[in-house]
Structure formats: C-alpha cells, structure tokens
Design an enzyme around this catalytic site. Structure first.
Site, PDB file in Angstrom:
ATOM      1  N   LYS A 165      20.017  21.331 -37.092  1.00 56.10           N
ATOM      2  CA  LYS A 165      19.802  19.888 -37.168  1.00 56.10           C
ATOM      3  C   LYS A 165      20.761  19.132 -36.261  1.00 56.10           C
ATOM      4  O   LYS A 165      20.375  18.154 -35.614  1.00 56.10           O
ATOM      5  CB  LYS A 165      19.946  19.393 -38.607  1.00 56.10           C
ATOM      6  CG  LYS A 165      19.662  17.897 -38.717  1.00 56.10           C
ATOM      7  CD  LYS A 165      19.542  17.383 -40.127  1.00 56.10           C
ATOM      8  CE  LYS A 165      19.157  15.919 -40.109  1.00 56.10           C
ATOM      9  NZ  LYS A 165      19.011  15.348 -41.469  1.00 56.10           N
ATOM     10  N   HIS A 217       6.930  15.643 -44.498  1.00 51.56           N
ATOM     11  CA  HIS A 217       7.518  14.493 -45.190  1.00 51.56           C
ATOM     12  C   HIS A 217       6.535  13.358 -45.431  1.00 51.56           C
ATOM     13  O   HIS A 217       6.706  12.592 -46.387  1.00 51.56           O
ATOM     14  CB  HIS A 217       8.739  13.973 -44.421  1.00 51.56           C
ATOM     15  CG  HIS A 217       9.979  14.764 -44.671  1.00 51.56           C
ATOM     16  ND1 HIS A 217      10.019  16.128 -44.547  1.00 51.56           N
ATOM     17  CD2 HIS A 217      11.231  14.382 -45.044  1.00 51.56           C
ATOM     18  CE1 HIS A 217      11.244  16.555 -44.839  1.00 51.56           C
ATOM     19  NE2 HIS A 217      11.986  15.525 -45.138  1.00 51.56           N
ATOM     20  N   ARG A 271      13.324  14.559 -32.762  1.00 49.24           N
ATOM     21  CA  ARG A 271      13.871  14.481 -34.119  1.00 49.24           C
ATOM     22  C   ARG A 271      12.786  14.250 -35.162  1.00 49.24           C
ATOM     23  O   ARG A 271      12.946  14.629 -36.330  1.00 49.24           O
ATOM     24  CB  ARG A 271      14.941  13.385 -34.211  1.00 49.24           C
ATOM     25  CG  ARG A 271      15.608  13.360 -35.577  1.00 49.24           C
ATOM     26  CD  ARG A 271      16.824  12.476 -35.655  1.00 49.24           C
ATOM     27  NE  ARG A 271      17.374  12.479 -37.004  1.00 49.24           N
ATOM     28  CZ  ARG A 271      18.462  11.839 -37.387  1.00 49.24           C
ATOM     29  NH1 ARG A 271      19.153  11.132 -36.510  1.00 49.24           N
ATOM     30  NH2 ARG A 271      18.887  11.910 -38.629  1.00 49.24           N
ATOM     31  N   GLU A 274      15.370   9.246 -33.285  1.00 50.92           N
ATOM     32  CA  GLU A 274      14.020   9.723 -33.581  1.00 50.92           C
ATOM     33  C   GLU A 274      12.961   9.112 -32.665  1.00 50.92           C
ATOM     34  O   GLU A 274      11.930   8.612 -33.120  1.00 50.92           O
ATOM     35  CB  GLU A 274      13.674   9.455 -35.053  1.00 50.92           C
ATOM     36  CG  GLU A 274      12.583  10.343 -35.595  1.00 50.92           C
ATOM     37  CD  GLU A 274      12.421  10.249 -37.097  1.00 50.92           C
ATOM     38  OE1 GLU A 274      11.395   9.731 -37.529  1.00 50.92           O
ATOM     39  OE2 GLU A 274      13.335  10.689 -37.816  1.00 50.92           O
ATOM     40  N   GLU A 333      14.746  22.473 -47.853  1.00 54.82           N
ATOM     41  CA  GLU A 333      15.146  21.917 -46.567  1.00 54.82           C
ATOM     42  C   GLU A 333      15.648  23.006 -45.619  1.00 54.82           C
ATOM     43  O   GLU A 333      15.515  22.885 -44.399  1.00 54.82           O
ATOM     44  CB  GLU A 333      16.220  20.839 -46.760  1.00 54.82           C
ATOM     45  CG  GLU A 333      15.686  19.507 -47.257  1.00 54.82           C
ATOM     46  CD  GLU A 333      14.882  18.750 -46.207  1.00 54.82           C
ATOM     47  OE1 GLU A 333      14.845  19.193 -45.041  1.00 54.82           O
ATOM     48  OE2 GLU A 333      14.296  17.718 -46.543  1.00 54.82           O
ATOM     49  N   ARG A 358      28.539  -5.801 -40.361  1.00 52.85           N
ATOM     50  CA  ARG A 358      27.701  -5.245 -39.301  1.00 52.85           C
ATOM     51  C   ARG A 358      28.039  -3.794 -38.956  1.00 52.85           C
ATOM     52  O   ARG A 358      27.725  -3.324 -37.866  1.00 52.85           O
ATOM     53  CB  ARG A 358      27.738  -6.121 -38.044  1.00 52.85           C
ATOM     54  CG  ARG A 358      27.197  -7.520 -38.283  1.00 52.85           C
ATOM     55  CD  ARG A 358      27.053  -8.292 -36.978  1.00 52.85           C
ATOM     56  NE  ARG A 358      26.472  -9.601 -37.235  1.00 52.85           N
ATOM     57  CZ  ARG A 358      27.178 -10.704 -37.481  1.00 52.85           C
ATOM     58  NH1 ARG A 358      28.503 -10.643 -37.494  1.00 52.85           N
ATOM     59  NH2 ARG A 358      26.579 -11.843 -37.690  1.00 52.85           N
ATOM     60  N   HIS A 366       6.837  12.163 -49.146  1.00 53.21           N
ATOM     61  CA  HIS A 366       7.219  10.809 -49.547  1.00 53.21           C
ATOM     62  C   HIS A 366       6.133  10.165 -50.394  1.00 53.21           C
ATOM     63  O   HIS A 366       6.430   9.433 -51.347  1.00 53.21           O
ATOM     64  CB  HIS A 366       7.518   9.967 -48.310  1.00 53.21           C
ATOM     65  CG  HIS A 366       8.810  10.326 -47.647  1.00 53.21           C
ATOM     66  ND1 HIS A 366       9.217   9.754 -46.464  1.00 53.21           N
ATOM     67  CD2 HIS A 366       9.790  11.193 -47.995  1.00 53.21           C
ATOM     68  CE1 HIS A 366      10.397  10.263 -46.108  1.00 53.21           C
ATOM     69  NE2 HIS A 366      10.754  11.135 -47.030  1.00 53.21           N
ATOM     70  N   HIS A 415      13.308  15.541 -54.387  1.00 53.62           N
ATOM     71  CA  HIS A 415      12.931  15.416 -52.974  1.00 53.62           C
ATOM     72  C   HIS A 415      12.620  16.771 -52.353  1.00 53.62           C
ATOM     73  O   HIS A 415      11.601  16.931 -51.666  1.00 53.62           O
ATOM     74  CB  HIS A 415      14.051  14.725 -52.190  1.00 53.62           C
ATOM     75  CG  HIS A 415      13.794  14.658 -50.716  1.00 53.62           C
ATOM     76  ND1 HIS A 415      12.737  13.953 -50.178  1.00 53.62           N
ATOM     77  CD2 HIS A 415      14.421  15.245 -49.665  1.00 53.62           C
ATOM     78  CE1 HIS A 415      12.737  14.092 -48.854  1.00 53.62           C
ATOM     79  NE2 HIS A 415      13.743  14.873 -48.522  1.00 53.62           N
ATOM     80  N   LYS A 419      20.899   9.080 -40.899  1.00 53.05           N
ATOM     81  CA  LYS A 419      19.837   8.293 -41.521  1.00 53.05           C
ATOM     82  C   LYS A 419      20.327   7.767 -42.865  1.00 53.05           C
ATOM     83  O   LYS A 419      20.768   8.544 -43.722  1.00 53.05           O
ATOM     84  CB  LYS A 419      18.585   9.143 -41.729  1.00 53.05           C
ATOM     85  CG  LYS A 419      17.711   9.296 -40.508  1.00 53.05           C
ATOM     86  CD  LYS A 419      16.407   9.957 -40.889  1.00 53.05           C
ATOM     87  CE  LYS A 419      15.464  10.067 -39.718  1.00 53.05           C
ATOM     88  NZ  LYS A 419      14.180  10.695 -40.103  1.00 53.05           N
ATOM     89  N   ASN A 448      10.690  15.905 -39.795  1.00 49.65           N
ATOM     90  CA  ASN A 448       9.917  15.331 -40.901  1.00 49.65           C
ATOM     91  C   ASN A 448       8.676  16.156 -41.243  1.00 49.65           C
ATOM     92  O   ASN A 448       7.745  15.644 -41.861  1.00 49.65           O
ATOM     93  CB  ASN A 448       9.499  13.901 -40.551  1.00 49.65           C
ATOM     94  CG  ASN A 448      10.683  12.972 -40.452  1.00 49.65           C
ATOM     95  OD1 ASN A 448      11.499  12.887 -41.356  1.00 49.65           O
ATOM     96  ND2 ASN A 448      10.797  12.278 -39.322  1.00 49.65           N
TER      97      ASN A 448
END
Length: 363
Positions: free
Chosen positions: A228, A249, A242, A238, A186, A122, A253, A266, A144, A246
């Site tokens: 960031k 993105h 935040r 997020e 980025e 966990r 994606h 990417h 992330k 993206n």
C-alpha cells in the site's frame, strides 16, 4: 521474533513518514515522541481501547499539555457530530498550529481523528497508533480520513497524511476473533489486486494466520503495508492507480450502509464485496470462475463471510452504490479484475449487470 521494529517508509517527499511495525512500540516513547513538533497533544481513542493502552501512551507525553477524548466503540460513532466534538476538545486544550492529534484505536478512531486534525486551523499534525489488524494494514496508512453520513460511508473527508504510524503488535493480543478475521480481509485484498505471489503465500499460510502465528502475521502485515505504501507514493490523492485499492469497496460500502453500520464489520463487508466484484468480473467476461473460486476459498478458510446478509435487497444496494465516490457523471465506475493480481478501473459498468450479481447472491 526480533524486537527491533520493521520500518516501512511512505515516500511523499517532504511529507514522507515511517510506519513502524513491532512489539512494545507504544511504550517506546523515545521513538514516536520525536515526531511531535509542538507542546499540545490530543489523544483520541474509544471506550474499549483506552482502558487497555492509553496509559502507555500517556507515559510518553510527560511534559506536554495534553488531554484525551473518547468515543464509544463502533462504526456508528464515526459521525460528523463526533468530529465536531474532537474539534471542541482541541479548542478546550488551546491547541496551536503545531499541535498533534494522536489516534489510538482502530479505523473508526483513525479516520475520525485524522479528519478533525485536517480541519483544525486548516490542518495540524496527527499520528496513527492502530490497535486493530485492519487499521494496521490499511486505514492507518495513506492519509484517507473522514466520517460517515446516513446517506453513505466516508462521504465527508480529506486526504491528510500522518506524521508516523506506530503499529504495536502487542495490541493484537486483545483483539476479538471477529475483529481479527476482519483485518485479514484487507490483507487478502492487497494480494488480490496486485500481487499473485503474495496471494499464493496467503493460501499456503492461511491456517497459521488463523492461529495468529506471530511470524506469519508479522510477514503478512509487512507485505501488505509495503504494497500500500508504494501505491500511495505513486498516487497519493487517488487520481488513478490508488483507486485499485478499493477493489470490492463499492459493494462493501453499500452493504455497510444498508446494515446501519452494525450488520457487518468493515473487513467482513470488504470480503463480501470482493466476492461480488469477482462475480461481476466473470459476468462481464473479464475474470474467470477459477480465480473467483480461489478467492472465495481463501476468504472462507480465514473465517470471513462471502454472502450478502439475509434481508438486504439488491435494488437498495444498487441505489446505495450509485452514491459511491468513484462514480462519475452518474455512471457506475467500479474496481474489477481480470484474475488474481490484475485489478483495473472499469467505467460505465451496466447497472443491470450489477443488479443481476446482487440478486444472484442475495438471500
């Protein structure tokens, strides 16, 4: 360049952690070893990076019970099955709840290793040791983690912050030119969404960055990481601000998935996605053609693509965009802008407008 590393703190209260940026950091075990709390460590890397840098990390693990697990290089290997194999490696090691997973590699390694660390018992510690520019300025910071599914990128994941980020600039010396350029995308994204002065700085120093000028590169990395880190500190999971990180993105994606995670890196997909987001902003009368032109010109000066790859169909890309995690109740929720430095979340974006932008920029 000063050998003393720059330290940027990601301020999350009791879970705050440092991002160290400098040269020779992998070999400075006294620095990062102090963040390890237990006696077990698993180094996750890939078959490209491990022959170059695993021994440097191993030298700092003397006295611990540790092992390594390697995956093949590339986004196609960031899978749920490989995350399971990392968990099996932790089991074979006998890793306890105070164990640490060390991610030595680019974004794929960091995302996969972090996700496995989030799942084992966990949640156990993990440390990011990014070896690509893209990972240094983006994926290693913020917690992330995740893996890809055939249906889409990063659909399975968790927020799980690292204990530390060790960004050794020496590792960039072995980074192939295409990978290096992908990382610059980025850097541009951070400036495009919230820092017009940084964007202007990038325009001024684009040639130096392409040439890998050490001073320019170090400043670009530090400014992007600091930007960031501040956003993550304000909105870790997020819920609002935040999401602006993206920008482009949802498009990128979809492009990566449509290309089977092999057509575009990417960062390359992010570059194309930012262009498409800017074009859509124009279409919705938010952004201006002049700002789109500045963005495209900078990306192209940095050697990045801005067009949808040949053969990708607009209808298929829109279908993939509907699976994006930012969407709500079946509606398209995108990150768009009102010009350089002014990104915002836009809900209920009309699908026909998105399709039109995709069709106009497909080849």
């Amino acid at each position: 360049m000063n050998r003393q590393p720059l330290t940027i703190e990601v301020a999350l209260g009791a879970r705050s952690y440092p991002v160290w940026i400098g040269r020779g950091l992998l070999a400075e075990a006294d620095r990062w070893r102090a963040t390890l709390r237990g006696r077990h460590a698993l180094v996750v890397s890939n078959t490209t990076v491990a022959p170059l840098y695993l021994q440097r990390v191993a030298a700092g693990l003397d006295g611990l019970a540790w092992s390594s697990w390697l995956l093949d290089d590339g986004e196609t290997h960031k899978t749920y099955a490989n995350a399971g194999r990392v968990l099996e490696a932790l089991a074979a090691l006998g890793a306890t709840r105070d164990a640490c997973v060390i991610a030595l590699g680019g974004g794929v390694v960091g995302d996969l290793a972090g996700f496995a660390a989030a799942c084992w018992m966990r949640g156990i510690d993990f440390m990011q040791m990014p070896t690509t520019l893209l990972a240094m300025v983006d994926s290693s910071v913020g917690g992330k983690t995740g893996v890809n599914l055939p249906a889409g990128k990063n659909l399975v994941g968790a927020f799980h912050q690292p204990r530390a980020v060790v960004a050794d600039l020496d590792t960039l010396a072995t980074l192939p030119p295409r990978e290096y350029r992908a990382g610059l995308a980025e850097v541009v994204k951070g400036a495009a969404i919230g820092d017009p002065a940084f964007f202007a700085w990038l325009e001024e120093h684009a040639d130096a960055l392409v040439a890998r000028d050490e001073a320019a590169l170090a400043e670009a990395i530090a400014r992007k990481v600091a930007f960031k880190a501040a956003v993550v500190a304000r909105d870790e999971t997020e819920q609002g601000e935040r999401a602006l990180l993206n920008f482009g993105h949802s498009f990128s994606h979809a492009l990566e998935t449509a290309g089977g995670y092999t057509a575009l890196l990417h960062g390359e997909a992010v570059a194309v996605g930012m262009h498409l987001a800017a074009r859509l902003s124009e279409r919705l009368r938010m952004g201006t053609a002049a700002d789109t032109t500045r963005l495209v010109r900078l990306l192209e000066r940095l050697g990045l693509p801005t067009a949808i790859p040949v053969g990708m169909q607009a209808e298929r890309l829109l279908e993939l965009m509907r699976l994006d995690k930012k969407n709500t109740a079946g509606t398209l929720r995108l990150i768009l802008w009102r010009g350089i430095g002014r990104a915002e979340i836009v809900a209920d974006v009309p699908a026909p407008q998105v399709l039109a932008v995709l069709a106009e920029n497909a080849r």
